[in-house]
Design an enzyme around this catalytic site. Structure first.
Site, mmCIF file in Angstrom:
data_model
loop_
_atom_site.group_PDB
_atom_site.id
_atom_site.type_symbol
_atom_site.label_atom_id
_atom_site.label_comp_id
_atom_site.label_asym_id
_atom_site.label_seq_id
_atom_site.Cartn_x
_atom_site.Cartn_y
_atom_site.Cartn_z
ATOM 1 N N GLU A 1 4.386 -43.878 8.404
ATOM 2 C CA GLU A 1 4.679 -45.253 8.806
ATOM 3 C C GLU A 1 4.547 -45.307 10.321
ATOM 4 O O GLU A 1 5.309 -44.650 11.034
ATOM 5 C CB GLU A 1 6.110 -45.603 8.358
ATOM 6 C CG GLU A 1 6.583 -46.962 8.811
ATOM 7 C CD GLU A 1 8.071 -47.206 8.487
ATOM 8 O OE1 GLU A 1 8.679 -46.404 7.744
ATOM 9 O OE2 GLU A 1 8.622 -48.193 8.995
ATOM 10 N N ASP B 1 15.893 -52.505 14.984
ATOM 11 C CA ASP B 1 15.939 -51.107 15.402
ATOM 12 C C ASP B 1 17.138 -50.790 16.266
ATOM 13 O O ASP B 1 17.538 -51.577 17.120
ATOM 14 C CB ASP B 1 14.650 -50.746 16.149
ATOM 15 C CG ASP B 1 13.487 -50.589 15.193
ATOM 16 O OD1 ASP B 1 13.620 -49.785 14.253
ATOM 17 O OD2 ASP B 1 12.472 -51.292 15.361
#
Lengths: 279, 420
Positions: free
Chosen positions: A57, A68
């Site tokens: 990924e 994040d």
């Protein structure tokens, strides 16, 4: 691939099905493109594949990564400061896809929108990419991407969370191809001491809602945790724990060695998980 | 007035033309749906509306007055200029309108904790105020750079019992504070409400925030009719996220009245150092909504710039984006220099110190008034939303106009700080 469904379970789904036949889950490893620079991000991704990642990924660096935590935020900030451009993603995809593993691109939506959704899909397909993971795009808003993915034969990985209702699990599973990304906990990316207890329930509910393959991400950082998740999911997605060894001041070769070691530990966890259960 | 079916007022989301939507992680969708359901039931609940109206009257001090400013208007080509005095609200700006409405929704939802973002500190102070009033835990995210620029507002929020968290990643300003608030919300959505401060963000926030600010325009429309005997020709307001502008525009959307939003032109749109999303941006997605956005060729968010912290944001409400593209409202940039000249002019001619944000609207009124006068329209009426007062901006203005030396400002701040 069948004529009626077009792309069936997609390239990533096909790989997950092979691994399922082998009796194990996949290790899906995340790294940001361009950290610490584009060339070295290729080296890092290749090292991760050599050490046992089954699916890669690749993250597109973005100024506002709201899903994040601090580890990945710092890496993508450095990638942007190093001058990484969105188009660099395709060069990295191409280099990693040459190894034969499915390569997914994880991207927030605005860079794709700005690049042009169909143009992005076409360039990703040409580079050998398998598809996109879209953390801030729900299928409800994704008509343009759904069409482009179908036109270019790409996987569409959408997320579900412990807060998702049953109707939303069903609509998300129906819109996805490759796998459905189940967030193990309510939160952002980052290492945690334990994987959310709701992860197994969420995987079961997502399968019940029609998903062919379900991989679990958020908070997995050790081989033991990977093994735990691999017992009930089709894949274990790891990000921050793989980025952390690259964030040090050590010489690059040492950082790559550390990355290989973390990957190998996670890969062993994934591979051993069901053997232990069966024993 | 147009038929209700054709009305532009109170248009429901999630989309406004090509703009709006819910570009957020799936994890937040359940909370957005809960919020929308609660909001739709609340705004038809007489008890909720009565409590909101009571707080507006007894706590905020509504209705806010309408003030005609003839000495200022002499510089605007001699047209009539009327100010809607949101600066006289409790906490010093329009922000309290939305905060009280959302805080009452939080109580209805049974949540105990609110989080908010703030740039200059105005929305943070208003949220901390409502949290104190309604007994809610309050955490305010603020870019580290802004906590330093606005140290006294940080102290104000802490006095009110809020926790202020400096954000040390990214550009360390408002946009990064919103990122951090969204991360907190994803992790704590079960017991926490994100009390968003402007008409941006994912649906239903633009609609909710507009609803709680539309009292500004409803009052102003009636006040102007009573005072002047007719509707104004132009309504002018500054546009950061766009909440005060939409608050005053909404009541006039179905009237034959020009609506003008003034964006922060910073050093000038040509310099690249500005916050003019309509003049210098392009459609894109940020913080949950599709709207106009300052961005580079890669879709990376560009830093915004303005002398006014409250207008210093790279995106804008999707409702304004829709009004812009449908030509129902027009948007113009005002430079830092133009805004500060209007700021000084209102101080000197009328004895009112405006917020620097609101000074952008005043600068727009000066230009619009002169344009109207040049067309022979000296009888024109220009309504300006004076969205906030300038107490918080005195240090900035003192530096801008070189009224005191830096050492004295530092000393004054120290003295004020120690006396708190």
């Amino acid at each position: 691939m069948t004529a009626t469904t077009g792309f069936g379970e997609g390239r990533t789904g096909a790989r997950l099905a092979e691994l399922r036949a082998e009796g194990r889950a996949a290790l899906v490893g995340y790294l940001p493109v361009g950290f610490p620079d584009v060339d070295r991000s290729i080296e890092a991704a290749l090292a991760m594949v050599e050490a046992g990642a089954d699916v890669v990924e690749l993250g597109v660096p973005y100024t506002d990564p709201v899903m994040d935590g601090p580890t990945i935020q710092h890496a993508v900030e450095a990638a942007l400061e190093a001058g990484t451009r969105v188009a660099d993603v395709f060069r990295v995809v191409s280099a990693v896809a040459a190894t034969g593993v499915p390569v997914l691109v994880m991207t927030y939506w605005n860079p794709v929108l700005r690049y042009g959704v169909d143009r992005f899909a076409a360039d990703l397909a040409a580079a050998g990419g398998a598809g996109l993971i879209t953390p801030d795009l729900i299928p409800d808003e994704g008509a343009e991407w759904l069409a482009a993915a179908d036109a270019h034969g790409l996987d569409k990985v959408f997320l579900v969370a412990p807060s998702s209702t049953v109707p939303r699990l069903a609509s998300t599973a129906a819109a996805s191809r490759g796998f459905v990304y189940a967030a193990s906990t309510m939160g952002v990316t980052g290492e945690r001491t334990q994987v959310g207890p709701r992860a197994a329930e969420l995987v079961a509910a997502t399968r019940e809602a029609g998903a062919g393959h379900v991989c679990v991400g958020l908070g997995v950082s050790t081989g033991e945790q990977a093994a735990q998740v691999a017992r009930f999911a089709d894949g274990v997605i790891v990000g921050s724990a793989l980025v952390r060894p690259l964030l040090t001041d050590a010489p690059w070769a040492e950082r790559l060695t550390a990355l290989r070691a973390v990957t190998a530990e996670l890969a062993a966890g994934v591979r051993g998980a069901r053997a232990e259960v069966g024993a | 007035m147009a038929d209700v079916a054709d009305s532009l007022q109170d248009t429901q989301g999630p989309y406004y033309g090509d703009f709006g939507g819910r570009f957020v992680p799936e994890a937040l969708i359940a909370a957005l749906e809960e919020l929308e359901a609660e909001y739709r039931s609340a705004i038809v609940d007489p008890a909720f509306l009565a409590e909101l109206e009571r707080l507006q009257r007894e706590y905020t001090g509504r209705p806010s007055p309408l003030t005609e400013v003839p000495r200022f208007a002499e510089h605007a080509g001699g047209v009539r200029v009327l100010l809607k005095r949101e600066d006289l609200n409790h906490t010093g700006s329009h922000k309290i309108n939305n905060v009280l409405g959302q805080a009452l929704l939080v109580k209805r939802m049974g949540k105990k904790r609110v989080i908010a973002e703030t740039g200059a500190g105005q929305h943070g102070v208003a949220t901390a105020t409502a949290a104190a009033l309604l007994d809610l835990e309050c955490v305010v995210y603020m870019g580290e750079e802004d906590t330093q620029r606005q140290a006294l507002n940080v102290a104000r929020m802490r006095l009110l019992g809020a926790t202020v968290v400096p954000v040390t990643i990214g550009s360390r300003t408002l946009k990064d504070a919103i990122n951090e608030a969204l991360r907190d919300w994803v992790a704590n959505v079960d017991d926490t409400h994100y009390l968003l401060g402007t008409v941006t963000g994912p649906h239903p926030f633009p609609e909710i925030v507009r609803e709680f600010h539309k009292v500004i325009g409803n009052e102003a429309r009636a006040q102007v009719l009573e005072r002047v005997g007719r509707l104004p020709d132009v309504v002018a307001a500054c546009v950061g996220g766009g909440s005060n502008a939409l608050g005053i525009f909404n009541a006039f959307l179905d009237d034959d009245v020009r609506l003008v939003g003034l964006e922060a032109g910073g050093d000038g749109v040509d310099t690249g150092r500005h916050s003019a999303r309509f003049s210098g941006g392009a459609p894109g997605v940020l913080h949950g909504a599709k709207s106009y956005l300052l961005q580079d060729d890669d879709g990376q968010t560009l830093p915004s710039h303005s002398v006014s912290a409250g207008l210093d944001y790279p995106s804008v409400s999707p409702i304004h984006a829709w009004l812009h593209d449908s030509h129902r409202a027009e948007y113009r940039p005002v430079t830092d220099d133009e805004a500060m000249e209007a700021f000084r002019l209102l101080c000197r001619t009328e004895g009112i110190i405006p917020a620097i944000e609101s000074a952008h609207a005043l600068a727009g009124a000066l230009v619009l008034g002169r344009e109207l006068a040049a067309q022979g329209r000296q009888d024109a009426v220009v309504l300006v939303n004076l969205s906030g007062r300038g107490d918080k901006d005195v240090a900035t203005a003192a530096r801008w106009f070189d009224l005191v030396d830096e050492e004295d400002i530092a000393k004054a701040a120290t003295t004020e700080g120690s006396s708190l």
